[in-house]
Enzyme design. Structure first.
Site, PDB file in Angstrom:
ATOM      1  N   SER A 111     -43.445 -37.567 -50.411  1.00 56.27           N
ATOM      2  CA  SER A 111     -43.257 -36.258 -51.055  1.00 56.27           C
ATOM      3  C   SER A 111     -44.178 -36.132 -52.255  1.00 56.27           C
ATOM      4  O   SER A 111     -44.438 -37.115 -52.959  1.00 56.27           O
ATOM      5  CB  SER A 111     -41.799 -36.130 -51.514  1.00 56.27           C
ATOM      6  OG  SER A 111     -41.682 -35.081 -52.451  1.00 56.27           O
ATOM      7  N   GLN A 132     -46.456 -34.671 -47.868  1.00 60.70           N
ATOM      8  CA  GLN A 132     -45.803 -33.358 -47.993  1.00 60.70           C
ATOM      9  C   GLN A 132     -46.122 -32.743 -49.363  1.00 60.70           C
ATOM     10  O   GLN A 132     -45.532 -33.123 -50.368  1.00 60.70           O
ATOM     11  CB  GLN A 132     -44.284 -33.513 -47.807  1.00 60.70           C
ATOM     12  CG  GLN A 132     -43.488 -32.221 -47.941  1.00 60.70           C
ATOM     13  CD  GLN A 132     -42.843 -32.095 -49.305  1.00 60.70           C
ATOM     14  OE1 GLN A 132     -42.301 -33.058 -49.835  1.00 60.70           O
ATOM     15  NE2 GLN A 132     -42.897 -30.902 -49.887  1.00 60.70           N
ATOM     16  N   TYR A 134     -45.782 -29.851 -51.975  1.00 62.93           N
ATOM     17  CA  TYR A 134     -45.004 -28.628 -52.232  1.00 62.93           C
ATOM     18  C   TYR A 134     -45.961 -27.500 -52.577  1.00 62.93           C
ATOM     19  O   TYR A 134     -47.018 -27.721 -53.183  1.00 62.93           O
ATOM     20  CB  TYR A 134     -44.013 -28.859 -53.381  1.00 62.93           C
ATOM     21  CG  TYR A 134     -42.650 -29.299 -52.880  1.00 62.93           C
ATOM     22  CD1 TYR A 134     -41.961 -28.561 -51.922  1.00 62.93           C
ATOM     23  CD2 TYR A 134     -42.043 -30.447 -53.387  1.00 62.93           C
ATOM     24  CE1 TYR A 134     -40.712 -28.957 -51.469  1.00 62.93           C
ATOM     25  CE2 TYR A 134     -40.787 -30.850 -52.934  1.00 62.93           C
ATOM     26  CZ  TYR A 134     -40.129 -30.092 -51.979  1.00 62.93           C
ATOM     27  OH  TYR A 134     -38.900 -30.479 -51.530  1.00 62.93           O
ATOM     28  N   THR A 160     -43.384 -27.927 -46.256  1.00 67.06           N
ATOM     29  CA  THR A 160     -41.957 -27.592 -46.287  1.00 67.06           C
ATOM     30  C   THR A 160     -41.799 -26.119 -46.656  1.00 67.06           C
ATOM     31  O   THR A 160     -42.293 -25.690 -47.697  1.00 67.06           O
ATOM     32  CB  THR A 160     -41.241 -28.492 -47.309  1.00 67.06           C
ATOM     33  OG1 THR A 160     -41.355 -29.845 -46.846  1.00 67.06           O
ATOM     34  CG2 THR A 160     -39.766 -28.136 -47.445  1.00 67.06           C
ATOM     35  N   ARG A 169     -27.575 -26.680 -56.562  1.00 64.18           N
ATOM     36  CA  ARG A 169     -26.875 -27.961 -56.394  1.00 64.18           C
ATOM     37  C   ARG A 169     -25.833 -28.105 -57.497  1.00 64.18           C
ATOM     38  O   ARG A 169     -26.144 -28.496 -58.627  1.00 64.18           O
ATOM     39  CB  ARG A 169     -27.867 -29.118 -56.469  1.00 64.18           C
ATOM     40  CG  ARG A 169     -29.151 -28.842 -55.724  1.00 64.18           C
ATOM     41  CD  ARG A 169     -29.369 -29.702 -54.524  1.00 64.18           C
ATOM     42  NE  ARG A 169     -30.592 -29.242 -53.874  1.00 64.18           N
ATOM     43  CZ  ARG A 169     -31.818 -29.708 -54.132  1.00 64.18           C
ATOM     44  NH1 ARG A 169     -31.971 -30.709 -54.985  1.00 64.18           N
ATOM     45  NH2 ARG A 169     -32.859 -29.212 -53.512  1.00 64.18           N
ATOM     46  N   LYS A 256     -42.110 -27.960 -41.821  1.00 64.31           N
ATOM     47  CA  LYS A 256     -40.724 -28.464 -41.907  1.00 64.31           C
ATOM     48  C   LYS A 256     -39.812 -27.420 -42.547  1.00 64.31           C
ATOM     49  O   LYS A 256     -40.153 -26.862 -43.598  1.00 64.31           O
ATOM     50  CB  LYS A 256     -40.728 -29.734 -42.764  1.00 64.31           C
ATOM     51  CG  LYS A 256     -39.357 -30.249 -43.201  1.00 64.31           C
ATOM     52  CD  LYS A 256     -39.524 -31.588 -43.891  1.00 64.31           C
ATOM     53  CE  LYS A 256     -38.237 -32.106 -44.478  1.00 64.31           C
ATOM     54  NZ  LYS A 256     -37.847 -31.471 -45.737  1.00 64.31           N
ATOM     55  N   HIS A 280     -33.197 -28.819 -44.828  1.00 62.21           N
ATOM     56  CA  HIS A 280     -33.417 -29.609 -46.049  1.00 62.21           C
ATOM     57  C   HIS A 280     -32.209 -30.492 -46.353  1.00 62.21           C
ATOM     58  O   HIS A 280     -31.847 -30.730 -47.503  1.00 62.21           O
ATOM     59  CB  HIS A 280     -33.701 -28.669 -47.229  1.00 62.21           C
ATOM     60  CG  HIS A 280     -34.703 -29.197 -48.224  1.00 62.21           C
ATOM     61  ND1 HIS A 280     -35.992 -28.758 -48.281  1.00 62.21           N
ATOM     62  CD2 HIS A 280     -34.600 -30.115 -49.217  1.00 62.21           C
ATOM     63  CE1 HIS A 280     -36.643 -29.378 -49.270  1.00 62.21           C
ATOM     64  NE2 HIS A 280     -35.809 -30.216 -49.846  1.00 62.21           N
ATOM     65  N   ARG A 283     -29.499 -29.070 -48.707  1.00 61.71           N
ATOM     66  CA  ARG A 283     -29.744 -29.020 -50.154  1.00 61.71           C
ATOM     67  C   ARG A 283     -30.295 -27.673 -50.603  1.00 61.71           C
ATOM     68  O   ARG A 283     -30.483 -27.445 -51.786  1.00 61.71           O
ATOM     69  CB  ARG A 283     -30.743 -30.123 -50.553  1.00 61.71           C
ATOM     70  CG  ARG A 283     -30.219 -31.506 -50.303  1.00 61.71           C
ATOM     71  CD  ARG A 283     -31.314 -32.566 -50.368  1.00 61.71           C
ATOM     72  NE  ARG A 283     -31.764 -32.890 -51.697  1.00 61.71           N
ATOM     73  CZ  ARG A 283     -31.143 -33.704 -52.550  1.00 61.71           C
ATOM     74  NH1 ARG A 283     -29.997 -34.261 -52.180  1.00 61.71           N
ATOM     75  NH2 ARG A 283     -31.642 -33.972 -53.729  1.00 61.71           N
TER      76      ARG A 283
HETATM   77  C1  FMN Z   1     -32.925 -37.046 -52.683  1.00 66.49           C
HETATM   78  C2  FMN Z   1     -33.659 -36.156 -51.733  1.00 66.49           C
HETATM   79  C3  FMN Z   1     -34.897 -35.649 -52.073  1.00 66.49           C
HETATM   80  C4  FMN Z   1     -35.585 -34.812 -51.194  1.00 66.49           C
HETATM   81  N1  FMN Z   1     -36.843 -34.384 -51.545  1.00 66.49           N
HETATM   82  C5  FMN Z   1     -37.562 -33.657 -50.647  1.00 66.49           C
HETATM   83  C6  FMN Z   1     -38.907 -33.333 -50.928  1.00 66.49           C
HETATM   84  O1  FMN Z   1     -39.458 -33.705 -51.963  1.00 66.49           O
HETATM   85  N2  FMN Z   1     -39.579 -32.608 -49.991  1.00 66.49           N
HETATM   86  C7  FMN Z   1     -39.001 -32.187 -48.817  1.00 66.49           C
HETATM   87  O2  FMN Z   1     -39.649 -31.517 -48.010  1.00 66.49           O
HETATM   88  N3  FMN Z   1     -37.729 -32.504 -48.531  1.00 66.49           N
HETATM   89  C8  FMN Z   1     -37.007 -33.242 -49.404  1.00 66.49           C
HETATM   90  N4  FMN Z   1     -35.728 -33.622 -49.093  1.00 66.49           N
HETATM   91  C9  FMN Z   1     -35.179 -33.239 -47.773  1.00 66.49           C
HETATM   92  C10 FMN Z   1     -35.531 -34.288 -46.715  1.00 66.49           C
HETATM   93  O3  FMN Z   1     -36.903 -34.309 -46.435  1.00 66.49           O
HETATM   94  C11 FMN Z   1     -34.805 -34.028 -45.387  1.00 66.49           C
HETATM   95  O4  FMN Z   1     -35.056 -32.714 -44.963  1.00 66.49           O
HETATM   96  C12 FMN Z   1     -33.301 -34.245 -45.481  1.00 66.49           C
HETATM   97  O5  FMN Z   1     -32.998 -35.298 -46.360  1.00 66.49           O
HETATM   98  C13 FMN Z   1     -32.769 -34.555 -44.094  1.00 66.49           C
HETATM   99  O6  FMN Z   1     -31.411 -34.733 -44.111  1.00 66.49           O
HETATM  100  P1  FMN Z   1     -30.678 -36.159 -44.198  1.00 66.49           P
HETATM  101  O7  FMN Z   1     -30.812 -36.604 -45.610  1.00 66.49           O
HETATM  102  O8  FMN Z   1     -29.271 -35.818 -43.830  1.00 66.49           O
HETATM  103  O9  FMN Z   1     -31.354 -37.102 -43.226  1.00 66.49           O
HETATM  104  C14 FMN Z   1     -35.018 -34.454 -49.956  1.00 66.49           C
HETATM  105  C15 FMN Z   1     -33.772 -34.976 -49.601  1.00 66.49           C
HETATM  106  C16 FMN Z   1     -33.094 -35.823 -50.463  1.00 66.49           C
HETATM  107  C17 FMN Z   1     -31.774 -36.399 -50.044  1.00 66.49           C
END
Ligand code: FMN
Length: 382
Positions: A111, A132, A134, A160, A169, A256, A280, A283
């Site tokens: 990321s 990835q 942003y 993304t 959140r 994504k 995501h 989130r």
């Molecule tokens: C702590 C954390 C940080 C994340 N940071 C990013 C990020 O920087 N960029 C992004 O595209 N997705 C981010 N995500 C989303 C993940 O890429 C992914 O879509 C998601 O975690 C998938 O679900 P799962 O955690 O249930 O496997 C983040 C997820 C978490 C848990």
């Protein structure tokens, strides 16, 4: 391997270990979702509602989990999802996870909101690397990342598209959790209760988001935890801007955060190599459709013109089989590996991938599938 790690037989047990080690505010930042966390829970629940119809009396003495993702070999039908700020859970977590991924033979996505830089991960990890970036308002800065990823031989960009603004959140708000985090009278006890985590942070200071250094005069430190980069996101980012990035990136291109069939169709037509059906990890938009439920319509819309990956809620090898049976080429794993690295660093991330590999292999055997290619729609009850 530490005994507790060796005893952990499931991702749920790694999550429990991470919870024990981390201050609540940090654990919640990793574990939590937006608002009521409906989509967060629904992602895993959607897998649990599906039922498998195993094939019996097939010779499953030899099972091969290898496949191809984005045209290149992967030892498992999975890759690591991009995750920002995870170095707060374990110093050096980005490199630790990237190394674990390389050892397991699966691609790793860095990321732009990670602590380790593009170059540091390329230097230290090996293996297949995706990046990835942003889409920030500071477009020159974003182009700089893309150039750096190209120079460091990353094989794919992951764009993304489900974060025009940061998600809401509420756990972070309740915990007074900001990035960089600040010790306040309200959260002091939380941090003090986890000295194993807090003391090194106090002594060495918080890790800096290496890729953000130089952003708008910043130092790599940002202020909102709800979404680390949320305050700098370009909310006007649209199809034309996406096409421009596609045109300037000659290698593999992944988008994504897709849930709608119509968007998927248009992305396939514009030359994306893969889409990730994702909300995501719950989130961002709470109430967004669980990804396993959204997958079939996206697969049908794409008609094989792009690979379809899925993320969200994958906590078992069984979930990987279910996603593949519903038409995905593979899955991305986020928290599943994050819990491991937050519990115990690189060995923890390795253990998470080992658990998923063992579960996947066993589930394939129990389903009568000798290879990833034999995981098909007929395994899912209608
Ligand atoms: C702590 C954390 C940080 C994340 N940071 C990013 C990020 O920087 N960029 C992004 O595209 N997705 C981010 N995500 C989303 C993940 O890429 C992914 O879509 C998601 O975690 C998938 O679900 P799962 O955690 O249930 O496997 C983040 C997820 C978490 C848990």
């Amino acid at each position: 391997m530490a005994p507790a790690l060796h005893r952990a037989q499931s991702i749920a047990q790694l999550r429990a270990l991470a919870r024990r080690r981390l201050p609540r505010a940090v654990f919640d930042f990793f574990d939590g979702g937006a608002e009521e966390e409906i989509s967060l829970g629904a992602n895993t629940a959607a897998f649990e509602q599906a039922r498998l119809l195993p094939r019996v009396l097939t010779d499953v003495s030899q099972v091969d989990t290898a496949t191809r993702l984005l045209g290149a070999p992967s030892a498992l039908p999975l890759a690591i999802a991009p995750m920002g700020a995870i170095g707060l859970g374990w110093r050096g977590a980005d490199v630790a996870v990237a190394r674990a991924a390389a050892a397991a033979g699966v691609p790793y996505t860095l990321s732009s909101a990670a602590h380790s830089t593009i170059e540091e991960v390329a230097r230290s990890a090996g293996g297949r690397l995706w990046f990835q970036p942003y889409m920030l308002r500071q477009t020159e800065f974003v182009h700089g990342w893309v150039e750096r990823a190209r120079a460091a031989d990353y094989e794919a960009l992951v764009i993304t598209v489900d974060l025009p603004v940061g998600g809401n959140r509420e756990r972070d708000r309740r915990n007074h959790f900001t990035l960089p985090f600040r010790l306040t009278p309200r959260n002091f006890l939380d941090f003090a209760s986890r000295p194993g985590w807090s003391l090194p942070m106090l002594l060495r200071g918080q890790p800096v988001m290496g890729n953000m250094v130089g952003l708008a005069g910043g130092s790599g430190k940002t202020t909102s935890a709800g979404s680390t980069v949320g305050s700098n996101m370009d909310a006007s980012f649209g199809w034309d801007a996406l096409q421009r990035i596609r045109d300037h990136w000659p290698r593999k291109f992944i988008v994504k955060g897709v849930l709608r069939a119509g968007d998927a169709q248009r992305l396939a037509a514009m030359g994306c190599d893969a889409l990730v059906v994702s909300n995501h990890g719950g989130r961002q938009l709470d109430g967004a459709m669980p990804t396993f439920d959204a997958l079939p319509a996206v697969v049908a819309a794409v008609q094989g013109r792009a690979e379809v990956l899925l993320d969200g809620g994958v906590r078992r090898g069984r979930h990987v089989v279910q996603a593949l049976a519903a038409g995905a080429s593979g899955v991305l794993v986020g928290r599943g590996v994050l819990y491991g690295v937050a519990a115990a660093g690189e060995p923890g991330a390795r253990r998470a991938l080992e658990i998923l590999r063992e579960e996947l292999t066993r589930t394939m055997r129990l389903c009568g599938c000798r290879s990833v290619g034999e995981i098909d729609r007929a395994l899912l009850a209608a």
